[in-house]
Scaffold this motif. Structure first.
Motif, PDB file in Angstrom:
ATOM      1  N   GLY A  29       0.843  -1.204   0.000  1.00 21.41           N
ATOM      2  CA  GLY A  29       0.000   0.000   0.000  1.00 21.41           C
ATOM      3  C   GLY A  29       0.867   1.237   0.000  1.00 21.41           C
ATOM      4  O   GLY A  29       1.967   1.266   0.556  1.00 21.41           O
ATOM      5  N   TYR A 241      13.992   3.305  -5.707  1.00 20.81           N
ATOM      6  CA  TYR A 241      13.442   2.543  -6.830  1.00 20.81           C
ATOM      7  C   TYR A 241      14.434   2.491  -7.989  1.00 20.81           C
ATOM      8  O   TYR A 241      14.563   1.463  -8.656  1.00 20.81           O
ATOM      9  N   LYS A 277      -9.638   0.607  -8.458  1.00 19.18           N
ATOM     10  CA  LYS A 277      -8.442   0.553  -9.317  1.00 19.18           C
ATOM     11  C   LYS A 277      -8.778   0.265 -10.776  1.00 19.18           C
ATOM     12  O   LYS A 277      -7.895   0.297 -11.630  1.00 19.18           O
ATOM     13  N   VAL A 307      -2.573  -7.479  -5.594  1.00 17.31           N
ATOM     14  CA  VAL A 307      -2.156  -7.764  -4.221  1.00 17.31           C
ATOM     15  C   VAL A 307      -3.398  -7.948  -3.352  1.00 17.31           C
ATOM     16  O   VAL A 307      -4.271  -7.080  -3.342  1.00 17.31           O
ATOM     17  N   SER A 348       1.673 -10.726  -3.338  1.00 16.57           N
ATOM     18  CA  SER A 348       2.563  -9.571  -3.399  1.00 16.57           C
ATOM     19  C   SER A 348       4.000 -10.027  -3.678  1.00 16.57           C
ATOM     20  O   SER A 348       4.345 -11.188  -3.472  1.00 16.57           O
ATOM     21  N   LEU A 354       9.461  -6.594  -8.145  1.00 21.26           N
ATOM     22  CA  LEU A 354       8.661  -5.501  -8.725  1.00 21.26           C
ATOM     23  C   LEU A 354       9.531  -4.676  -9.671  1.00 21.26           C
ATOM     24  O   LEU A 354       9.112  -4.332 -10.777  1.00 21.26           O
ATOM     25  N   ASP A 371      -8.224   7.407  -7.608  1.00 20.55           N
ATOM     26  CA  ASP A 371      -7.063   7.058  -6.794  1.00 20.55           C
ATOM     27  C   ASP A 371      -6.507   8.341  -6.206  1.00 20.55           C
ATOM     28  O   ASP A 371      -6.315   9.320  -6.935  1.00 20.55           O
ATOM     29  N   LEU A 375       1.116   5.531  -6.435  1.00 21.69           N
ATOM     30  CA  LEU A 375       2.580   5.555  -6.413  1.00 21.69           C
ATOM     31  C   LEU A 375       3.180   4.615  -7.430  1.00 21.69           C
ATOM     32  O   LEU A 375       4.326   4.807  -7.859  1.00 21.69           O
ATOM     33  N   GLU A 379       6.679   4.894  -9.424  1.00 19.89           N
ATOM     34  CA  GLU A 379       7.721   3.867  -9.295  1.00 19.89           C
ATOM     35  C   GLU A 379       8.133   3.357 -10.681  1.00 19.89           C
ATOM     36  O   GLU A 379       9.312   3.093 -10.936  1.00 19.89           O
TER      37      GLU A 379
HETATM   38  O1  LIG Z   1       3.502  -6.823  -4.638  1.00 20.07           O
HETATM   39  C1  LIG Z   1       3.473  -5.609  -4.371  1.00 20.07           C
HETATM   40  C2  LIG Z   1       2.780  -4.715  -5.183  1.00 20.07           C
HETATM   41  C3  LIG Z   1       2.764  -3.374  -4.859  1.00 20.07           C
HETATM   42  N1  LIG Z   1       3.414  -2.938  -3.765  1.00 20.07           N
HETATM   43  C4  LIG Z   1       3.466  -1.499  -3.454  1.00 20.07           C
HETATM   44  O2  LIG Z   1       2.187  -1.025  -3.041  1.00 20.07           O
HETATM   45  C5  LIG Z   1       2.139   0.381  -3.265  1.00 20.07           C
HETATM   46  C6  LIG Z   1       0.800   0.749  -3.850  1.00 20.07           C
HETATM   47  O3  LIG Z   1       0.597   2.129  -3.677  1.00 20.07           O
HETATM   48  P1  LIG Z   1      -0.402   2.981  -4.536  1.00 20.07           P
HETATM   49  O4  LIG Z   1      -0.252   4.375  -4.113  1.00 20.07           O
HETATM   50  O5  LIG Z   1      -0.159   2.719  -5.981  1.00 20.07           O
HETATM   51  O6  LIG Z   1      -1.880   2.451  -4.190  1.00 20.07           O
HETATM   52  P2  LIG Z   1      -2.620   2.065  -2.807  1.00 20.07           P
HETATM   53  O7  LIG Z   1      -2.482   0.593  -2.675  1.00 20.07           O
HETATM   54  O8  LIG Z   1      -1.935   2.771  -1.733  1.00 20.07           O
HETATM   55  O9  LIG Z   1      -4.032   2.465  -2.975  1.00 20.07           O
HETATM   56  C7  LIG Z   1       3.291   0.725  -4.195  1.00 20.07           C
HETATM   57  O10 LIG Z   1       4.280   1.412  -3.469  1.00 20.07           O
HETATM   58  C8  LIG Z   1       3.801  -0.637  -4.648  1.00 20.07           C
HETATM   59  O11 LIG Z   1       5.172  -0.678  -4.888  1.00 20.07           O
HETATM   60  C9  LIG Z   1       4.086  -3.811  -2.966  1.00 20.07           C
HETATM   61  O12 LIG Z   1       4.673  -3.396  -1.977  1.00 20.07           O
HETATM   62  N2  LIG Z   1       4.102  -5.135  -3.284  1.00 20.07           N
END
Ligand SMILES: O=c1ccn([C@@H]2O[C@H](COP(=O)(O)OP(=O)(O)O)[C@@H](O)[C@H]2O)c(=O)[nH]1
Ligand SMILES: O=P(O)(O)OC[C@H]1O[C@H](O[C@H]2O[C@H](CO)[C@@H](O)[C@H](O)[C@H]2O)[C@H](O)[C@@H](O)[C@@H]1O
Ligand SMILES: [Mg+2]
Length: 724
Positions: A29, A241, A277, A307, A348, A354, A371, A375, A379
């Motif tokens: 997240g 990253y 999403k 995830v 995940s 990633l 959204d 992030l 990334e």
């Molecule tokens: O297998 C995964 C897939 C995604 N992420 C991370 O989860 C975050 C998702 O953040 P985002 O702001 O895109 O959306 P949110 O889930 O917070 O709504 C990003 O930093 C990703 O790198 C992660 O840690 N593991």
């Protein structure tokens, strides 16, 4: 040393029960990954839920110790609390409402109660950690009530709040039965931050319409404090990253995946499982791409990481079924022995994997319905060392406000989405590089460290703003001193404003007539020969004459235009003209005809447009328009335009309560001055008086030039009675 206490529902580390006992692992997240890079500095602490139900005291102690070693302090939640506060109110009520999925929202009193109770639990946990000088930074929609709870416990604390999800239009907020409590909860902070200007504007609009509190340049004056609101688009740890993408481990993964995928080109999609999403819509668009452009069959695959998230909430479980079916259908329809259209992962991945996905992908599909920021988009950009690759980005992700070099699409337009994928796949390299170069410069400059610094600097600024012009409460000791000085003096001047000071503010100005108590009080004050009591008001002289003319008072009316010494006739402060009114009046009439509920007040030498009974936002907007209209008309004339509390007033420049008060002081030579007022125009009086005058602002903790403040008209009357 002052530290920062970060507070969020979820800690950046989660505890898990495994066959070999408890294990710890990074949380997914955006909030956790985004702030994970910064909180360890300078003895800071992160307070939040570790994602595990502890079974006993021993386990709780173990988890607490493990996390403490890494600067975290756990708040343990029970299964009931997670059901009602987290899955219930946070993710079943607030999340859908704030993401414009209001039809999915549930409204349950029990969930609300749990939300209040868990916010209180967080409050206790934070107070245990935070010293009096520490800065508290609260995050996100699960803790909207926490800032106000902390404020009640620590009135002087420095508190910031940041919302990571969208703040929707007032029309959605007003549907929530608990809307007032939620807004008031947030206003406990000194600084409230959002990802975009749009979210900030929606919040200010809701506060104005639901709480009746207007703002100036994002500054809201509550009855007790001023609160700053601003936009801070969150960045990522760019270096982390970029480094991960360049690492040996990522290299090895890239080689391995490339070998398995052969020549197939990759479109990437990474999100938590969430209906916001647009995952299902994205799959349908990919299906349409294969249908419209058969040449991509066998050539392009969608690599889709979903995830697991909030799977105890019904809509999330339903979405999982829908995605499984769609993927099954597309793969069954198009796959060959050598080629798989959709590579779907429901789990995940660690950072290096990633990073390898980001590197492999020629196209990233970030197409949420809504959204807060997103992030993943940033990334992807940070991972592209060779600057090849195309980002397709939804116009409804906060990130689209910054990444204007992406292919920006409307995620509900499946056709447009399919076309964008095609366009990305055929985009010339020099175009890709030009776009990616711009986006990388932005993601590098506005990284998470810059974001944190900006927020913290603004928070310090908000705090210091509050301190300048902060008045102190008229304490019993100060009252004692005032009384002592009063009794020791012979020529006393009392300058008393009327509305909001001697009499409470009334929506209908003609109803604010003095009552018996006030008339008796003023009579008693004037009975004392050493007192000279002046009513100093913006009202017209006829009203003051009618209401109070029979008492031995002095009057300053129309903000200093008319003066009347006790027992004398009314006289003008100076020779004035009123012939300008015939030009200005039609303009005000135009605004009355355009703004239902507004009205004109005509005084001898001024005209006032009132909008206290009009729609709050419309009124404020028309007031700004009228002010600039009148200011233009008044240039090169002797007129001045003033904006006051729900009024726009136009009159001759250079005459105000201050100039009139100064004249009274210089002709009367008082040895004691007490001036009391509640409004912006009373500041002119305070400014004009000598520093040893007792100046009192009415209001619970206002910013003012006055030396002291008192709560309201009742307190003013109480103080005046004490002098007798
Ligand atoms: O297998 C995964 C897939 C995604 N992420 C991370 O989860 C975050 C998702 O953040 P985002 O702001 O895109 O959306 P949110 O889930 O917070 O709504 C990003 O930093 C990703 O790198 C992660 O840690 N593991
Ligand atoms: O804690 P969970 O319920 O598992 O959810 C994970 C997090 O999701 C949300 O992230 C938001 O923050 C990101 C960074 O500001 C932003 O890019 C994204 O658009 C938001 O959706 C949520 O706000 C967090 O509280 C959750 O922890
Ligand atoms: Mg007043």
């Amino acid at each position: 040393m002052s530290r920062t206490i970060i507070v969020s529902n979820r800690l950046p580390t989660k505890a898990l029960r495994t066959d070999d006992g408890l294990a710890f692992q990074p949380s997914e997240g955006g909030l956790a990954t985004g702030l994970g890079s910064i909180y360890r500095a300078d003895g800071n602490v992160w307070v939040g839920w570790p994602g595990l139900f502890v079974e006993d005291e021993a386990e709780a102690t173990f988890v607490t110790e493990q996390l403490a070693a890494d600067s975290m302090a756990p708040v343990f939640l029970t299964e009931d609390e997670i059901r009602d506060y987290y899955e219930g109110f946070s993710n079943g009520t607030l999340w859908p409402t704030f993401h414009y999925f209001a039809q999915l929202a549930v409204y349950e009193e029990d969930m609300w109660k749990a939300y209040v109770a868990v916010n209180e639990k967080f409050c206790r946990a934070v107070l245990e950690q935070a010293g009096p000088d520490d800065t508290i930074w609260v995050h996100d929609y699960q803790l909207l009530l926490l800032p106000e709870m902390l404020r009640a416990a620590r009135p002087q604390a420095t508190i910031g709040f940041f919302l990571h999800i969208p703040f929707p239009s007032y029309e959605l907020i007003r549907v929530l039965p608990w809307r007032t409590e939620l807004l008031q909860g947030m206003l406990g902070a000194d600084l409230i931050g959002f990802h975009t200007f749009g979210y900030m504007r929606h919040f200010l609009s809701a506060v104005s319409q639901l709480l009746g509190l207007p703002n100036q340049h994002g500054q809201i004056e509550t009855p007790t404090r001023s609160v700053l609101v601003d936009a801070f688009p969150m960045g990522i740890d760019h270096q982390r990253y970029a480094d991960a993408a360049a690492s040996e481990a990522a290299d090895a993964h890239v080689r391995e995946y490339r070998e398995a995928l052969k020549e197939v080109r990759v479109i990437l999609s990474i999100d938590r499982l969430d209906y916001t999403k647009g995952i299902a819509q994205r799959l349908r668009a990919f299906e349409l791409l294969l249908l419209r452009y058969p040449e991509w069959r066998g050539q392009v695959s969608l690599l889709m990481v979903v995830v697991p998230s909030r799977d105890q909430v019904a809509q999330y479980a339903d979405l999982k079924v829908e995605i499984d079916e769609l993927v099954g259908r597309i793969n069954a329809q198009y796959r060959t022995i050598a080629w798989n259209p959709v590579h779907y992962f429901y789990r995940s991945f660690p950072l290096e994997e990633l990073a390898a996905f980001y590197r492999l992908a020629e196209v990233a599909l970030v197409t949420p319905m809504r959204d807060g920021m997103n992030l993943v988009a940033k990334e992807y950009v940070a991972s592209k060392a060779d600057q090849r690759g195309v980002l397709i980005l939804s116009e409804r992700a906060g990130a689209a406000r910054e990444l204007s070099d992406a292919l920006i699409i409307n995620p509900t337009d499946t056709g447009q989405l399919a076309e964008a994928m095609h366009e990305a796949l055929v985009m010339p390299e020099e175009d890709q590089i030009a776009r990616m170069t711009n986006m990388q410069a932005l993601v590098r400059q506005y990284d998470v460290f810059a974001w944190t610094k900006l927020f913290m600097d603004r928070l310090a600024h908000a705090k210091s703003q509050q301190q300048t012009l902060a008045t102190t409460k008229l304490t019993p000791a100060a009252t004692q001193q005032l009384k002592q000085d009063y009794h020791a003096t012979e020529r006393r001047l009392l300058l008393l404003d009327y509305d909001g000071t001697l009499a409470p503010f009334n929506a209908n100005p003609q109803r604010a007539k003095p009552d018996e108590e006030l008339r008796l009080l003023l009579r008693a004050l004037t009975d004392e020969p050493r007192n000279r009591v002046v009513i100093i008001s913006g009202r017209d002289r006829a009203t003051l004459q009618e209401w109070l003319g029979h008492l031995p008072l002095d009057f300053i009316a129309e903000h200093g235009v008319w003066l009347r010494g006790q027992g004398e006739e009314w006289s003008l402060f100076q020779e004035l003209r009123a012939d300008w009114k015939q030009d200005i009046r039609p303009v005000l009439e135009l605004y009355v005809s355009r703004t239902a509920g507004s009205f004109i007040e005509e005084k001898d030498y001024s005209l006032v447009w009132h909008y206290r009974r009009a729609d709050a936002e419309l009124g404020a907007s028309r007031a700004r328009e009228l002010t600039s209209h009148l200011t233009f008309m008044a240039s090169n004339t002797e007129l001045q335009v003033m904006e006051g509390n729900k009024v726009v007033e136009i009159k001759t420049a250079g005459i105000n309560k201050g100039t009139a008060a100064a004249r009274t002081v210089s002709s009367y030579h008082p040895d004691f001055i007490l001036a009391i007022g509640d409004d912006r125009t009373d500041e002119d009086t305070f400014r004009a008086l000598p520093p040893d005058a007792y100046t009192l602002k009415v209001g619970s903790a206002p910013r003012s030039l006055a030396r002291f403040h008192v709560d309201g008209p009742a307190a003013v009357r109480g103080l005046l009675r004490e002098l007798l």
